[in-house]
Design a protein around this motif. Structure first.
Motif, PDB file in Angstrom:
ATOM      1  N   PRO A 236      -1.847   9.678   0.719  1.00 23.31           N
ATOM      2  CA  PRO A 236      -1.929   9.383   2.155  1.00 23.31           C
ATOM      3  C   PRO A 236      -1.712   7.891   2.389  1.00 23.31           C
ATOM      4  CG  PRO A 236      -4.122   9.717   1.239  1.00 23.31           C
ATOM      5  CD  PRO A 236      -3.158   9.960   0.115  1.00 23.31           C
ATOM      6  N   SER A 237      -1.125   7.548   3.527  1.00 24.01           N
ATOM      7  CA  SER A 237      -0.874   6.133   3.823  1.00 24.01           C
ATOM      8  C   SER A 237      -2.185   5.352   3.855  1.00 24.01           C
ATOM      9  CB  SER A 237      -0.131   5.984   5.154  1.00 24.01           C
ATOM     10  OG  SER A 237      -0.840   6.615   6.189  1.00 24.01           O
ATOM     11  N   GLN A 238      -3.264   6.032   4.258  1.00 26.20           N
ATOM     12  CA  GLN A 238      -4.559   5.332   4.349  1.00 26.20           C
ATOM     13  C   GLN A 238      -5.124   4.984   2.973  1.00 26.20           C
ATOM     14  OE1 GLN A 238      -3.808   8.330   5.590  1.00 26.20           O
ATOM     15  NE2 GLN A 238      -5.406   9.841   5.204  1.00 26.20           N
ATOM     16  N   ALA A 239      -4.558   5.552   1.894  1.00 29.67           N
ATOM     17  CA  ALA A 239      -4.975   5.131   0.550  1.00 29.67           C
ATOM     18  C   ALA A 239      -4.404   3.753   0.228  1.00 29.67           C
ATOM     19  CB  ALA A 239      -4.508   6.146  -0.495  1.00 29.67           C
ATOM     20  N   ILE A 240      -3.336   3.369   0.928  1.00 31.11           N
ATOM     21  CA  ILE A 240      -2.700   2.063   0.714  1.00 31.11           C
ATOM     22  C   ILE A 240      -3.194   1.062   1.762  1.00 31.11           C
ATOM     23  CG2 ILE A 240      -0.472   0.885   0.440  1.00 31.11           C
ATOM     24  CD1 ILE A 240      -0.881   3.218  -1.546  1.00 31.11           C
TER      25      ILE A 240
ATOM     26  N   GLY B 209      -9.942  10.001  10.757  1.00 26.37           N
ATOM     27  CA  GLY B 209      -8.842  10.947  10.927  1.00 26.37           C
ATOM     28  C   GLY B 209      -7.665  10.400  11.715  1.00 26.37           C
ATOM     29  N   THR B 210      -7.920   9.518  12.669  1.00 28.09           N
ATOM     30  CA  THR B 210      -6.846   8.936  13.471  1.00 28.09           C
ATOM     31  C   THR B 210      -6.559   7.535  12.948  1.00 28.09           C
ATOM     32  OG1 THR B 210      -7.617  10.188  15.393  1.00 28.09           O
ATOM     33  CG2 THR B 210      -6.092   8.359  15.811  1.00 28.09           C
ATOM     34  N   ILE B 211      -5.294   7.294  12.600  1.00 25.09           N
ATOM     35  CA  ILE B 211      -4.900   5.997  12.058  1.00 25.09           C
ATOM     36  C   ILE B 211      -4.778   4.963  13.167  1.00 25.09           C
ATOM     37  CG2 ILE B 211      -2.929   4.768  11.034  1.00 25.09           C
ATOM     38  CD1 ILE B 211      -2.478   7.160   9.227  1.00 25.09           C
TER      39      ILE B 211
END
Lengths: 289, 289
Positions: free
Chosen positions: B129-133, B254-256
């Motif tokens: 997931p982008s949020q891991a970066i 949940g919402t970026i």
């Protein structure tokens, strides 16, 4: 509907449906007294009918006018906007009504309409559905147009039904546009014409600009079928055609076709299908891939 | 995330999020190889990054490129359009993928994204997931802005949650705009910016033009949280402000929030609230009046 019932009271919003009610009532030998809601109906359309123009907050005055004209049965129809509490500026009679109803009148799409029906009934009026006056307004199940939906359009109809029903459960909107299984748009308060206009710019390309996609317009679960039924007419057909759709699916016995001959003629001229479906046919399929 | 994992593969759509992923990966000492999807991402934004521009149908070529550059972990993010089968024009590799997946790839909002994840995994890539970066992309529960929602806004948030969840159940949209209990608009594929733009013209008047109404943007039930999470950023805040809204409610975790400092600064400058809510707080109330 006997003359003993007195003139038919009409609370008139915008669009053609109030005028159809007047024409049908008069054709059946009944006079009409109309309350035209300011900003919704165009008073010019009512100049040959006994009427009074009333702002949305003047509910008390509207009821006095109905009483003064011997009205005992009332039809409410036509396009309405949902006003804010601020815009309503209630008169004394309306203020009493709103106190009785409370904030429910300002909740959901239908709050104010449901409230109006309740007030009229509590005040001794009978609220009739417009389709009791305009007899051909609610189509039986079946194809109304020359064109018929193909397999792909039937898939889109099924998806549209699932979406509109899900929306209806939370008291929002009555229609959706689906193309190739993709939901291009769902209606909230902007109205079907605005929905179709924006979907024209969102649709996927098709070979040779072939029509595809459908507008699905259904009755909300739990909707009071005497007021605010979903409505289509020639303008809807023109909007669907401009959006490149293949056709329109409505609920048989639930969606009003305002001027049926003109609506069907418009669909046939544009090569669109127009189909009325039985509720029991409206079975959603699994929609998640 | 160790150098042993090779360069990070990025399948990049439009907007700021892919650029945030690149910046965060490089700040952590990791190179990036980007596949920029033609028509979605702007190649100009990627000129300082090793990349290739690939049309949406050239999935086979994209995977070859990742392999050639030693990519084993892939992030997919950024704004995407949902292409028609016609627009895809699959290359040989992509055609094999589509045969494997079947028409599910063209169903629902998420069909093609889910299909892409499945193909990448079957081909031995790990999808991150982008949020891991971008570590600060997913806010914890709480108020991000200086302003806070008042009682009326909290009511609108509750109604919005019920509506967005109902939509999410049929795999449509991720957000809705609610003002004074009335749903001004719901999102299908037009995107949040277009939704906000039209709601500006649909809102009810308020005394002295006071802000009210909320944008609610949540994760769909069953959504793959590695791709296509709902996103907001400074442009969303500007749209909400232009629509006269009081604030924005998103799903915590949940919402970026694409560029968090800039997004919060924009909210504070406009006087809007921005709140991240815990899923367990997102309890719909009865919405039918």
């Amino acid at each position: 509907m006997s003359p003993a019932a007195g003139p038919l009271g009409l609370i008139a919003g915008g669009g053609q449906m109030p005028l159809r009610v007047i024409a049908a009532a008069r054709a059946a030998g009944r006079e009409v007294f109309a309350v035209v809601v300011e900003g919704w109906g165009d008073p010019e359309d009512f100049r040959h009918v006994p009427h009074v123009v009333v702002r949305v907050g003047a509910g008390g005055y509207a009821i006095e006018q109905f009483r003064a004209h011997g009205v005992r049965q009332v039809v409410m129809c036509g396009r309405a906007q949902r006003p804010s509490l601020l815009a309503v500026r209630p008169d004394a009679g309306m203020a009493k009504m709103l106190l009785r109803i409370g904030k429910a009148a300002f909740q959901g799409d239908d709050g104010l309409l449901k409230a109006a029906v309740r007030v009229l009934e509590e005040d001794g009026f009978e609220v009739l559905p417009s389709q009791a006056i305009v007899r051909d307004a609610l189509p039986e199940p079946g194809l109304l147009s020359a064109a018929a939906p193909d397999a792909r359009a039937r898939e889109d109809i099924r998806r549209g039904i699932a979406v509109v029903r899900a929306l209806g459960m939370v008291d929002v909107g009555q229609c959706a546009v689906v193309q190739q299984g993709l939901v291009l748009g769902v209606e909230a308060i902007e109205g079907t014409d605005a929905l179709l206009a924006r979907c024209a710019g969102l649709r996927r390309d098709t070979p040779d600009g072939q029509r595809d996609g459908v507008l699905v317009k259904l009755v909300k679960p739990g909707q009071d079928r005497r007021v605010d039924l979903p409505t289509i007419g020639p303008v809807t057909v023109a909007g669907a055609a401009a959006a490149g759709l293949a056709g329109i699916a409505i609920e048989a016995g639930g969606t009003i076709v305002v001027d049926r001959p003109a609506t069907v003629a418009a669909a046939d001229a544009a090569g669109l299908f127009l189909i009325a479906l039985r509720p029991e046919e409206l079975t959603p399929t699994e929609t998640n891939p």
